[in-house]
Every structure is written in structure tokens, then in C-alpha cells.
Motif scaffolding. Structure first.
Motif, PDB file in Angstrom:
ATOM      1  N   ILE A  91      -5.720 -15.176  -0.628  1.00  0.00           N
ATOM      2  CA  ILE A  91      -4.825 -14.024  -0.796  1.00  0.00           C
ATOM      3  C   ILE A  91      -5.623 -12.821  -1.315  1.00  0.00           C
ATOM      4  O   ILE A  91      -6.312 -12.906  -2.323  1.00  0.00           O
ATOM      5  N   GLU A  92      -5.530 -11.708  -0.573  1.00  0.00           N
ATOM      6  CA  GLU A  92      -6.392 -10.562  -0.892  1.00  0.00           C
ATOM      7  C   GLU A  92      -5.914  -9.744  -2.078  1.00  0.00           C
ATOM      8  O   GLU A  92      -6.706  -9.178  -2.809  1.00  0.00           O
ATOM      9  N   ASN A  93      -4.601  -9.671  -2.236  1.00  0.00           N
ATOM     10  CA  ASN A  93      -4.082  -8.799  -3.279  1.00  0.00           C
ATOM     11  C   ASN A  93      -3.700  -9.563  -4.541  1.00  0.00           C
ATOM     12  O   ASN A  93      -2.546  -9.615  -4.942  1.00  0.00           O
ATOM     13  N   TYR A  94      -4.715 -10.139  -5.165  1.00  0.00           N
ATOM     14  CA  TYR A  94      -4.541 -10.700  -6.501  1.00  0.00           C
ATOM     15  C   TYR A  94      -5.229  -9.719  -7.442  1.00  0.00           C
ATOM     16  O   TYR A  94      -6.364  -9.322  -7.191  1.00  0.00           O
ATOM     17  N   PHE A  95      -4.563  -9.319  -8.501  1.00  0.00           N
ATOM     18  CA  PHE A  95      -5.108  -8.269  -9.360  1.00  0.00           C
ATOM     19  C   PHE A  95      -5.502  -8.812 -10.722  1.00  0.00           C
ATOM     20  O   PHE A  95      -4.647  -9.147 -11.535  1.00  0.00           O
ATOM     21  N   GLU A  96      -6.802  -8.896 -10.946  1.00  0.00           N
ATOM     22  CA  GLU A  96      -7.326  -9.428 -12.196  1.00  0.00           C
ATOM     23  C   GLU A  96      -7.282  -8.344 -13.278  1.00  0.00           C
ATOM     24  O   GLU A  96      -7.193  -7.157 -12.966  1.00  0.00           O
ATOM     25  N   ILE A  97      -7.352  -8.765 -14.524  1.00  0.00           N
ATOM     26  CA  ILE A  97      -7.451  -7.831 -15.658  1.00  0.00           C
ATOM     27  C   ILE A  97      -8.566  -6.821 -15.360  1.00  0.00           C
ATOM     28  O   ILE A  97      -9.632  -7.193 -14.900  1.00  0.00           O
ATOM     29  N   GLY A  98      -8.295  -5.577 -15.629  1.00  0.00           N
ATOM     30  CA  GLY A  98      -9.280  -4.530 -15.313  1.00  0.00           C
ATOM     31  C   GLY A  98      -8.919  -3.828 -14.025  1.00  0.00           C
ATOM     32  O   GLY A  98      -9.366  -2.717 -13.758  1.00  0.00           O
ATOM     33  N   ARG A  99      -8.092  -4.496 -13.220  1.00  0.00           N
ATOM     34  CA  ARG A  99      -7.594  -3.881 -11.989  1.00  0.00           C
ATOM     35  C   ARG A  99      -6.065  -3.892 -11.969  1.00  0.00           C
ATOM     36  O   ARG A  99      -5.434  -3.181 -11.226  1.00  0.00           O
ATOM     37  N   VAL A 100      -5.503  -4.748 -12.823  1.00  0.00           N
ATOM     38  CA  VAL A 100      -4.062  -4.957 -12.748  1.00  0.00           C
ATOM     39  C   VAL A 100      -3.297  -3.794 -13.381  1.00  0.00           C
ATOM     40  O   VAL A 100      -3.822  -3.055 -14.222  1.00  0.00           O
ATOM     41  N   GLY A 101      -2.085  -3.615 -12.932  1.00  0.00           N
ATOM     42  CA  GLY A 101      -1.163  -2.646 -13.534  1.00  0.00           C
ATOM     43  C   GLY A 101       0.221  -3.229 -13.384  1.00  0.00           C
ATOM     44  O   GLY A 101       0.375  -4.313 -12.821  1.00  0.00           O
ATOM     45  N   ILE A 102       1.225  -2.524 -13.874  1.00  0.00           N
ATOM     46  CA  ILE A 102       2.591  -3.021 -13.707  1.00  0.00           C
ATOM     47  C   ILE A 102       2.934  -2.992 -12.216  1.00  0.00           C
ATOM     48  O   ILE A 102       2.769  -1.967 -11.551  1.00  0.00           O
ATOM     49  N   GLU A 103       3.357  -4.121 -11.724  1.00  0.00           N
ATOM     50  CA  GLU A 103       3.499  -4.343 -10.280  1.00  0.00           C
ATOM     51  C   GLU A 103       4.151  -3.192  -9.500  1.00  0.00           C
ATOM     52  O   GLU A 103       3.647  -2.789  -8.451  1.00  0.00           O
ATOM     53  N   HIS A 104       5.256  -2.653 -10.019  1.00  0.00           N
ATOM     54  CA  HIS A 104       5.991  -1.665  -9.219  1.00  0.00           C
ATOM     55  C   HIS A 104       5.376  -0.277  -9.257  1.00  0.00           C
ATOM     56  O   HIS A 104       5.737   0.587  -8.475  1.00  0.00           O
ATOM     57  N   ALA A 105       4.445  -0.075 -10.180  1.00  0.00           N
ATOM     58  CA  ALA A 105       3.670   1.162 -10.141  1.00  0.00           C
ATOM     59  C   ALA A 105       2.428   0.914  -9.288  1.00  0.00           C
ATOM     60  O   ALA A 105       1.934   1.800  -8.592  1.00  0.00           O
ATOM     61  N   LEU A 106       1.944  -0.319  -9.358  1.00  0.00           N
ATOM     62  CA  LEU A 106       0.682  -0.670  -8.704  1.00  0.00           C
ATOM     63  C   LEU A 106       0.772  -0.722  -7.173  1.00  0.00           C
ATOM     64  O   LEU A 106      -0.092  -0.190  -6.470  1.00  0.00           O
ATOM     65  N   LEU A 107       1.799  -1.369  -6.654  1.00  0.00           N
ATOM     66  CA  LEU A 107       1.859  -1.571  -5.202  1.00  0.00           C
ATOM     67  C   LEU A 107       1.886  -0.263  -4.403  1.00  0.00           C
ATOM     68  O   LEU A 107       1.103  -0.105  -3.468  1.00  0.00           O
ATOM     69  N   GLU A 109       0.854   2.666  -5.421  1.00  0.00           N
ATOM     70  CA  GLU A 109      -0.417   3.341  -5.700  1.00  0.00           C
ATOM     71  C   GLU A 109      -1.555   2.752  -4.867  1.00  0.00           C
ATOM     72  O   GLU A 109      -2.447   3.462  -4.408  1.00  0.00           O
ATOM     73  N   GLN A 110      -1.504   1.447  -4.649  1.00  0.00           N
ATOM     74  CA  GLN A 110      -2.529   0.774  -3.854  1.00  0.00           C
ATOM     75  C   GLN A 110      -2.254   0.897  -2.354  1.00  0.00           C
ATOM     76  O   GLN A 110      -2.975   0.322  -1.540  1.00  0.00           O
ATOM     77  N   GLY A 111      -1.189   1.571  -2.012  1.00  0.00           N
ATOM     78  CA  GLY A 111      -0.861   1.776  -0.597  1.00  0.00           C
ATOM     79  C   GLY A 111      -0.344   0.521   0.092  1.00  0.00           C
ATOM     80  O   GLY A 111      -0.384   0.413   1.316  1.00  0.00           O
ATOM     81  N   GLU A 233       7.438  15.211   1.101  1.00  0.00           N
ATOM     82  CA  GLU A 233       6.872  14.696  -0.145  1.00  0.00           C
ATOM     83  C   GLU A 233       6.482  13.210   0.004  1.00  0.00           C
ATOM     84  O   GLU A 233       5.404  12.791  -0.409  1.00  0.00           O
ATOM     85  N   THR A 234       7.377  12.447   0.626  1.00  0.00           N
ATOM     86  CA  THR A 234       7.107  11.014   0.836  1.00  0.00           C
ATOM     87  C   THR A 234       5.886  10.853   1.742  1.00  0.00           C
ATOM     88  O   THR A 234       5.002  10.031   1.478  1.00  0.00           O
ATOM     89  N   LEU A 235       5.870  11.623   2.823  1.00  0.00           N
ATOM     90  CA  LEU A 235       4.790  11.474   3.797  1.00  0.00           C
ATOM     91  C   LEU A 235       3.450  11.873   3.180  1.00  0.00           C
ATOM     92  O   LEU A 235       2.428  11.257   3.452  1.00  0.00           O
ATOM     93  N   LYS A 236       3.496  12.859   2.306  1.00  0.00           N
ATOM     94  CA  LYS A 236       2.275  13.275   1.615  1.00  0.00           C
ATOM     95  C   LYS A 236       1.771  12.128   0.736  1.00  0.00           C
ATOM     96  O   LYS A 236       0.583  11.793   0.725  1.00  0.00           O
ATOM     97  N   TYR A 237       2.689  11.525   0.026  1.00  0.00           N
ATOM     98  CA  TYR A 237       2.324  10.411  -0.859  1.00  0.00           C
ATOM     99  C   TYR A 237       1.706   9.271  -0.047  1.00  0.00           C
ATOM    100  O   TYR A 237       0.662   8.718  -0.411  1.00  0.00           O
ATOM    101  N   ILE A 238       2.342   8.947   1.067  1.00  0.00           N
ATOM    102  CA  ILE A 238       1.845   7.841   1.888  1.00  0.00           C
ATOM    103  C   ILE A 238       0.449   8.176   2.424  1.00  0.00           C
ATOM    104  O   ILE A 238      -0.471   7.359   2.374  1.00  0.00           O
TER     105      ILE A 238
END
Ligand code: SF4
Lengths: 421, 162
Positions: A91-107, A109-111, A233-238
Motif C-alpha cells: 500500500i503506497e499511502n501509508y503515512f509514517e510519523i514525520g509525514r503524517v497529518g490529520i487524515e482529512h486535512a492530509l488527503l 493536501e496530498q492530492g 476556486e475548487t479547480l485551482k485547489y485541485i
């Protein structure tokens, strides 16, 4: 048949031309999410069932954010289970300490989520990604286990409630005040099983951070999902965050809604939700004298850059009240770094706040700021249930970052004007 | 499927944080979870509950987080079935997926009192409250849910599909 945004996305996911409310479908998934509380249960179910392969190594995200950095041996064991499973399955999207953030902000942001996607997560606030024009909803661990194997999920097509947003919010009013106002109006089961669809000319005054906050708390009105119409705004974010293909779905003009509300954003005041339900809202002028002991600014609801900036604006050159602990938690490493580069940490530290590494921590009463008996907190999180942040006789008052920061300075629930004058 | 037991009654909006507080979520051992079930709103629950008992709630039962630990804790504490006026949707899914029968029946939820003896016959779609001498008709589960229940839970259902 005319369809809402949600219905159109679900029809696409089910490979159908149209779907109707109440219809049961099996939808293909673009992302399956789990955290350190829910994924271990799912992994154990997955393994108990003798399954050996996941449906797609790129479409699963495992985010150990709740007790991170692991607060005790048991939580460390849970994360170890996730880490090993991710390794074994590739599984590619496992987030270890140092890369992890709160899931719903992280996903986002990570595109990892874009408009038109169908996402389930074994976490109730998975509905956050509706801000991007995606269908996303929270499920349980067994659903997650099954979805990791099959890449699909059974869903009942929901009815929808339409929120037509007009007007421009006044200074200090943010997405949090808007959603608290709405929950106060319709109640914690006001949208039970339904979609909350947000559109209207008022959208242009809402940043992506505002929209994430609003979609995040759709579940607090009982909704299956919250979703925003996609605009520039959404499209810019994406474009800035993702390379995934996206698809934009717009509701038909004659789509059916069980209810429609027009919300004039210019009339919304700073709002606070009193214990012990998010629907117990009061506008700031009606809050009275409520002395507090702790302030938490963070979480998947309000741990983003704009929240940090708003808090810093109020805290700059001021001191946190001597009887208050103010805990600030940027939601991801990226936000953390941005705060650092913008000099916000200097502001926070000079005013007497503590800044934590990204974690859910106190939001669910996990660690990093638990309340004792009789203590009161103003928190930018999303739930104020009995015992949510600690002792069962402690209290949580939900608010946006402006009220939270102002309250930290005065030691009681306060509006920013009281502090800034 | 038939169940019989005494009522343990709660009000509206029983949330997952009181069903099983987050401080215990660093494990998913069902016996551990059961020990703390309901403790934040009902300290004596765990000493009172007997195998087969029926939990009755009001509106929006199980609202809050997606933690499957909540229905797991209820089931492991001995409850055979939960009746409520309405359920939060994730709780509803989770209960079905782990094999805890849950029934929406507003009338029965209003009239049942703590300690009442209740019988449930899922196949024939009836609930009987013996103390109140009343019976209630309940909806059958939709077909796909029956399939999941028949298979013994979602994971077994998936295995059959693959
Ligand atoms: S910040 Fe709070 S609400 Fe958000 S995912 Fe973490 S525990 Fe859940």
C-alpha cells in the motif's frame, strides 16, 4: 430523471445512467481510508477472512493520526499492525510519523481526492472531501475491510437537502460559524441519511479551507455526505495539489430536494456550540460569562492554514490568560512548516501557547491536552459530547479559530472584538 | 431469528462516545470494550445487563464517530438486539456488518420502559412487549441486508462473492 450532484456521482460509480433516492447500489471506489483506531479492526477482519490481496495499492490510505506519536504501548501495537499490513500489501499511502497529518486535512493536501471521486473512510469525518465536489462518507471498519478487498461498497442513494448560500460573511466569521449556525438550525439529526448540497453565489466568498470545515461537520447534522458545487476556486485547489483526473458533476436545475434553505452569510454571527451537543448553539452575544481553562485550536475541522493565521492575528502581541492553557495543533506537516515560515510560531509562543506536532490528540480525548473534572474548553474541533475531551464532568464549547483565540486571551468565551477593540 | 430479553432504556442521541469512550479505543478486544460500555452515562449498566437483554434508545441512536467498537461493545456486553426510533447511519451499517440486529420502531421505543420483557421475531416482523401486552409490526430488512445477515456478516458475504 433529474439528479443532484451526489446522485450523479453515485450513478457514475455504479455504472448506471441514473439512480433514484432509496435505490441500493454497489459503487466503485476511488479511495478507501482508515486510521489507527479503525484500520487495525479492518485489517484483523481482512486477515480473519483469509483475504490476501488488496484491490488497488494506490487507492488505499492508512493514516495513523489519532494517538500519534503513539501515546502508549497499545496504540503503538495498533500502528505497527498498520505499518506491517501496508508493507505486506504494498500500500503506497501509508503515512509514517514525520509525514503524517490529520487524515482529512492530509488527503486533499496530498492530492489523493479530487472532484467526482467516490471515497469511503472508516472515520465519520470522511465527509470532509465533499468540499472538493467528491462523494465521500464515513463507514465502519468491516466496510473498510471489505472495500480493501473488492474496491466497491454498498450504498443507499440518499435524498438531498439544498443549501443556497448568498451574501458575504462579515469579518472573523468563518466556515465554522456557518456550519454551527446550520446545525443549530436543523439539529443533529436534521440531515439524517441525506446529502447536504451547498451551492449559490455566496460560494465565491468561501475559501477552500472554509468549505472543508463546513463539509467536515455535515456528519454532525447526521448527513451521509456534504458536497459543494465545483467552481474556479475548487479547480485551482485541485490543480495545485493533484495530478489525478477529475470530473465535475453539477446538479440538474430541476433536481429534487427534500428541503431547500437559503442561508444569508452576511447575517451569520460568530457562533458557539454549548455542551453536550453541536446543535446547542448560541451567537457570541448570547454566550454570557463562561470562564474557561483550555483552548484547543486544531483538528480536521480547523487545523488548516487560515485557522492558524486567524488565531495568530488575534494572539499577536497579546498574552494567553494566566488561567488558560492554549494548545495549537497544525493539522499536517505542511501546514506546520508554513506556520513556521510565516512566523506564526513566534506569535504563538510569545503569547504563551504550546504548539503540538500534528495529531488528533485532545479532539477525541486521546492525549495531548485532556480535561480534568469540572474543566471547560473552547475548542475548534467538531464534537462536544459528554467526556469527549476528558473527564465526564468536563465541558467542550465548539467555536471557530477567532473566538477560540480571543477566549484564550480573556479567559472566558469572548469575541475577537473584545480583544482587538 | 428470535430474541427475548428485558429492556435497558436510554433517551435520544445516544452517541458513540458514551457507548464506548475514546480513551478505551487503543484496543479492539471485545471483552475489554464490553467492560466500559455505557459507563459515561450509566455506571451500573455493565453490572445490570444480562445476556439477551434488549437495548432501547430514542432518536439518532449511535450518532458520532464511525467506531465499530460501539456496536461491538454493546453486543459483547450481552445485548441481543437494539431498538430505537432512528439510528445514525454509520452505526446502522456497522451493527449489520458485525451481526448485531437493530430495529427501527418508534412506537415500541416510546412505550417500552426499563425492565419490560420483550420478544422479537425478525422472520415474522413482530415485537411483543409482554408487560404492556402490545405487539408492533416491524419492517423486514431489505434483501441485500438479509443476504449479509444470512451469510453471517459482511466479511463472510464478501468471501462468498469472491
Ligand atoms: S481531528 Fe478529531 S474529528 Fe478529526 S479525525 Fe481526528 S479525532 Fe476525528
Amino acid at each position: 430523471m433529474a439528479m443532484t450532484m451526489t446522485q450523479k456521482i453515485l450513478a457514475k460509480g455504479a455504472g448506471l445512467n441514473e439512480v433514484k433516492p432509496g435505490q441500493l447500489i454497489r459503487a466503485k471506489l476511488d479511495m478507501v481510508l482508515g486510521n489507527d483506531v479503525t484500520a487495525p479492526v479492518a485489517i484483523s477482519e481482512f486477515e480473519k477472512a483469509g483475504l490476501t490481496r488488496v484491490f488497488d495499492r494506490k487507492k488505499i490510505a492508512l493514516v495513523p493520526d489519532h494517538f500519534t506519536p503513539n501515546k502508549d504501548i497499545k496504540s503503538a501495537e495498533q500502528v505497527k499492525m498498520m505499518r506491517e499490513f501496508a508493507g505486506k500489501m504494498g500500500i503506497e499511502n501509508y503515512f509514517e510519523i514525520g509525514r503524517v497529518g490529520i487524515e482529512h486535512a492530509l488527503l486533499p493536501e496530498q492530492g489523493l481526492v479530487v472532484s467526482g471521486d467516490i471515497v469511503i473512510g472508516a472515520d465519520s469525518h470522511t465527509c470532509t472531501y465533499g468540499a472538493l465536489g467528491a462523494f465521500s462518507t464515513g463507514v465502519g471498519s468491516t466496510d473498510m475491510a471489505a472495500a480493501m478487498a473488492t474496491g466497491d461498497v454498498w450504498l443507499k442513494v440518499p435524498e438531498a437537502i439544498k443549501f443556497n448560500l448568498i451574501g458575504k460573511p462579515s469579518e472573523w466569521v468563518s466556515g465554522k460559524d456557518i456550519i454551527l449556525h446550520i446545525i443549530g438550525m436543523i439539529g443533529v439529526d436534521g440531515a439524517l441519511y441525506k446529502s447536504m448540497e451547498f451551492s449559490g453565489e455566496g460560494l465565491e466568498f468561501l475559501s477552500m479551507d472554509d468549505r472543508f470545515t463546513i463539509a467536515n461537520m455535515a456528519i454532525e447534522a447526521g448527513a451521509k455526505n456534504g458536497i459543494f458545487e465545483v467552481d474556479t476556486e475548487t479547480l485551482k485547489y485541485i490543480a495545485e495539489h493533484s495530478e489525478k483526473d477529475y470530473e465535475v458533476f453539477t446538479a440538474d436545475s430541476d433536481a429534487e430536494y427534500v428541503k431547500e434553505y437559503t442561508i444569508d452569510l452576511s447575517k451569520i454571527q460568530l457562533t458557539v456550540s454549548f455542551p453536550h451537543l453541536p446543535e446547542n448553539t448560541k451567537t457570541i452575544s448570547d454566550t454570557g460569562n463562561v470562564p474557561i481553562h483550555q483552548v484547543v485550536i486544531g483538528s480536521c475541522t480547523n487545523g488548516r492554514m487560515e485557522d492558524m493565521r486567524m488565531a495568530a492575528k488575534i494572539l499577536a502581541g497579546r498574552k494567553v490568560h494566566p488561567d488558560v492553557r492554549c494548545i495549537i495543533i497544525p493539522a499536517t506537516q505542511k501546514i506546520w512548516k508554513e506556520c513556521m515560515l510565516e512566523g506564526l510560531f513566534e506569535v504563538f509562543i510569545d503569547s504563551g501557547c504550546v504548539v503540538s506536532t500534528p495529531t488528533c490528540g485532545p479532539c477525541l480525548g486521546g492525549h495531548m491536552g485532556i480535561l480534568a473534572e469540572g474543566e471547560r474548553a473552547v475548542s475548534t474541533t467538531n464534537r462536544n459530547f459528554v467526556g469527549r475531551m476528558g473527564h465526564i464532568r468536563s465541558e467542550v464549547y465548539l467555536a471557530g479559530p477567532a473566538v477560540a483565540a480571543a477566549s484564550a486571551v480573556t479567559g472566558k468565551i469572548s469575541s475577537p472584538e473584545e480583544v482587538i477593540g | 431469528m428470535k430474541y427475548e430479553g428485558n429492556v435497558i432504556k436510554y433517551g435520544n442521541n445516544v452517541d458513540t462516545d458514551v457507548i464506548i469512550p475514546a480513551r478505551y479505543l487503543n484496543t479492539f478486544d471485545e471483552k475489554e470494550l464490553a467492560k466500559h460500555c455505557m459507563e459515561d452515562i450509566d455506571k451500573t449498566y455493565i453490572t445490570r445487563v444480562k445476556p439477551g437483554d434488549i437495548m432501547v434508545g430514542g432518536l439518532n441512536f449511535g450518532c458520532g464517530s464511525s467506531r465499530e467498537h460501539a456496536p461491538i461493545a454493546i453486543k459483547a456486553s450481552g445485548i441481543s438486539c437494539v431498538i430505537a426510533k432512528s439510528f445514525a447511519r454509520i452505526f446502522y451499517r456497522n451493527a449489520i456488518n458485525i451481526g448485531l440486529p437493530i430495529i427501527e420502531c418508534p412506537e415500541c421505543s416510546d412505550e417500552a420502559e426499563e425492565g419490560d420483557k420483550i420478544g422479537i421475531d425478525l422472520d415474522n416482523g413482530v415485537i411483543i412487549n409482554y408487560n404492556k401486552r402490545k405487539s408492533y409490526t416491524i419492517h423486514h430488512f431489505p434483501e441485500f441486508i438479509q443476504e449479509i445477515i444470512k451469510a453471517g456478516g459482511l466479511m463472510k458475504h464478501i468471501r462468498q462473492r469472491q
